[in-house]
Design a protein around this motif. Structure first.
Motif, PDB file in Angstrom:
ATOM      1  N   ASP A   5       0.860  -1.183   0.000  1.00 59.90           N
ATOM      2  CA  ASP A   5       0.000   0.000   0.000  1.00 59.90           C
ATOM      3  C   ASP A   5       0.901   1.239   0.000  1.00 59.90           C
ATOM      4  O   ASP A   5       1.536   1.558   1.006  1.00 59.90           O
ATOM      5  CB  ASP A   5      -0.895  -0.022   1.237  1.00 59.90           C
ATOM      6  N   THR A   7      -0.062   4.369  -0.380  1.00 61.47           N
ATOM      7  CA  THR A   7      -0.819   5.588  -0.105  1.00 61.47           C
ATOM      8  C   THR A   7      -0.031   6.573   0.746  1.00 61.47           C
ATOM      9  O   THR A   7       0.049   7.776   0.447  1.00 61.47           O
ATOM     10  CB  THR A   7      -2.150   5.264   0.601  1.00 61.47           C
ATOM     11  N   ASP A 176     -10.479  10.317  -0.779  1.00 65.20           N
ATOM     12  CA  ASP A 176     -10.391   8.854  -0.866  1.00 65.20           C
ATOM     13  C   ASP A 176      -9.218   8.324  -0.054  1.00 65.20           C
ATOM     14  O   ASP A 176      -9.335   7.297   0.628  1.00 65.20           O
ATOM     15  CB  ASP A 176     -10.259   8.414  -2.328  1.00 65.20           C
ATOM     16  N   GLU A 177      -8.084   9.018  -0.138  1.00 66.13           N
ATOM     17  CA  GLU A 177      -6.917   8.601   0.634  1.00 66.13           C
ATOM     18  C   GLU A 177      -7.186   8.715   2.131  1.00 66.13           C
ATOM     19  O   GLU A 177      -6.815   7.824   2.907  1.00 66.13           O
ATOM     20  CB  GLU A 177      -5.711   9.455   0.257  1.00 66.13           C
ATOM     21  N   ALA A 179     -10.073   8.545   3.659  1.00 68.97           N
ATOM     22  CA  ALA A 179     -10.994   7.477   4.056  1.00 68.97           C
ATOM     23  C   ALA A 179     -10.248   6.157   4.189  1.00 68.97           C
ATOM     24  O   ALA A 179     -10.498   5.373   5.125  1.00 68.97           O
ATOM     25  CB  ALA A 179     -12.117   7.360   3.036  1.00 68.97           C
ATOM     26  N   HIS A 180      -9.323   5.916   3.277  1.00 68.21           N
ATOM     27  CA  HIS A 180      -8.526   4.686   3.313  1.00 68.21           C
ATOM     28  C   HIS A 180      -7.653   4.643   4.566  1.00 68.21           C
ATOM     29  O   HIS A 180      -7.596   3.620   5.262  1.00 68.21           O
ATOM     30  CB  HIS A 180      -7.655   4.623   2.054  1.00 68.21           C
ATOM     31  N   ILE A 181      -7.002   5.743   4.868  1.00 70.40           N
ATOM     32  CA  ILE A 181      -6.124   5.798   6.040  1.00 70.40           C
ATOM     33  C   ILE A 181      -6.929   5.651   7.332  1.00 70.40           C
ATOM     34  O   ILE A 181      -6.522   4.950   8.263  1.00 70.40           O
ATOM     35  CB  ILE A 181      -5.333   7.117   6.047  1.00 70.40           C
ATOM     36  N   ARG A 182      -8.080   6.312   7.398  1.00 67.67           N
ATOM     37  CA  ARG A 182      -8.924   6.191   8.587  1.00 67.67           C
ATOM     38  C   ARG A 182      -9.376   4.752   8.805  1.00 67.67           C
ATOM     39  O   ARG A 182      -9.460   4.281   9.950  1.00 67.67           O
ATOM     40  CB  ARG A 182     -10.140   7.108   8.457  1.00 67.67           C
ATOM     41  N   LYS A 183      -9.663   4.060   7.719  1.00 70.48           N
ATOM     42  CA  LYS A 183     -10.105   2.664   7.827  1.00 70.48           C
ATOM     43  C   LYS A 183      -9.002   1.800   8.417  1.00 70.48           C
ATOM     44  O   LYS A 183      -9.261   0.898   9.227  1.00 70.48           O
ATOM     45  CB  LYS A 183     -10.501   2.141   6.446  1.00 70.48           C
ATOM     46  N   ILE A 184      -7.764   2.084   8.025  1.00 69.46           N
ATOM     47  CA  ILE A 184      -6.630   1.301   8.519  1.00 69.46           C
ATOM     48  C   ILE A 184      -6.271   1.686   9.952  1.00 69.46           C
ATOM     49  O   ILE A 184      -6.047   0.831  10.816  1.00 69.46           O
ATOM     50  CB  ILE A 184      -5.405   1.492   7.599  1.00 69.46           C
TER      51      ILE A 184
END
Length: 210
Positions: A5, A7, A176-177, A179-184
């Motif tokens: 990943d 990101t 989008d990035e 949201a992705h980081i928050r999910k992780i």
């Protein structure tokens, strides 16, 4: 093998380039007399410049010491990092010149021309280097480096200046990035950003006026 990943490193690359661009525009305005800096603003600009230089130094040093060896071990003959390493060897003298110019600027307006010139040179060098790195090396990482190895490497790229790097993520990650980081990262990221954001915004207003 899971794909690494990238990101986080993309955001940090964007932040380094973006802040240098903003700093250069500010230095141009100050040099041309379109903006002014009192002692407090000059000190804040110098400290901000030092923080950027420290982050860039840490990033490229850890790439040389940790990231490149893993890429070479994983990809073998599929990668040649010589020219990128040569670029890194040119960075530290540039960073030292920027730091010296920033410190001189705090003693009076006469130092702004040198700060403008050194930041421009550093920014142009870093732009070219990062564009080449992302074009050539990111596909190699995604193809040959394991997700587990990359996750460990990514931790080594963190400079230790958590507030500064979180402010970068808050400013430069697209929706989008983020949201992705928050999910992780989970809820802790939102809490940390909430704590960092007010001070970061005050600092930006002092330095850039917005």
């Amino acid at each position: 093998m899971d794909t690494p990943d990238l990101t986080g490193i993309r955001i940090i690359h964007r932040a380094m380039r973006g802040d240098l661009h903003r700093l250069l525009t500010l230095a141009e305005d100050l040099d041309a007399g379109r903006q002014r800096a009192d002692a407090a603003r000059a000190a804040a600009i110098a400290r901000f410049t030092e923080d950027i230089c420290a982050a860039i130094h840490h990033h490229h040093t850890r790439e040389d010491e940790a990231v490149w060896p893993v890429i070479q071990r994983s990809a073998g003959a599929a990668v040649d990092l010589t020219d990128l390493s040569d670029d890194h060897s040119e960075l530290d003298p540039l960073l030292d010149r920027v730091r010296l110019a920033a410190r001189a600027f705090t003693s009076g307006r006469d130092g702004i021309s040198e700060l403008e010139a050194t930041v421009r040179t550093l920014s142009e060098h870093l732009d070219e280097h990062i564009e080449e790195e992302e074009r050539r090396i990111f596909p190699i990482i995604e193809q040959y480096v394991s997700a587990v190895d990359w996750k460990a490497l990514e931790k080594s790229l963190q400079s230790g200046n958590v507030r500064f790097e979180l402010a970068w993520v808050d400013q430069y990650a697209d929706p989008d990035e983020m949201a992705h980081i928050r999910k992780i990262a989970g809820p802790i990221l939102g809490l940390l950003l909430t704590l960092v954001r007010p001070g970061h915004r005050r600092r930006r207003r002092l330095i850039f006026g917005s």
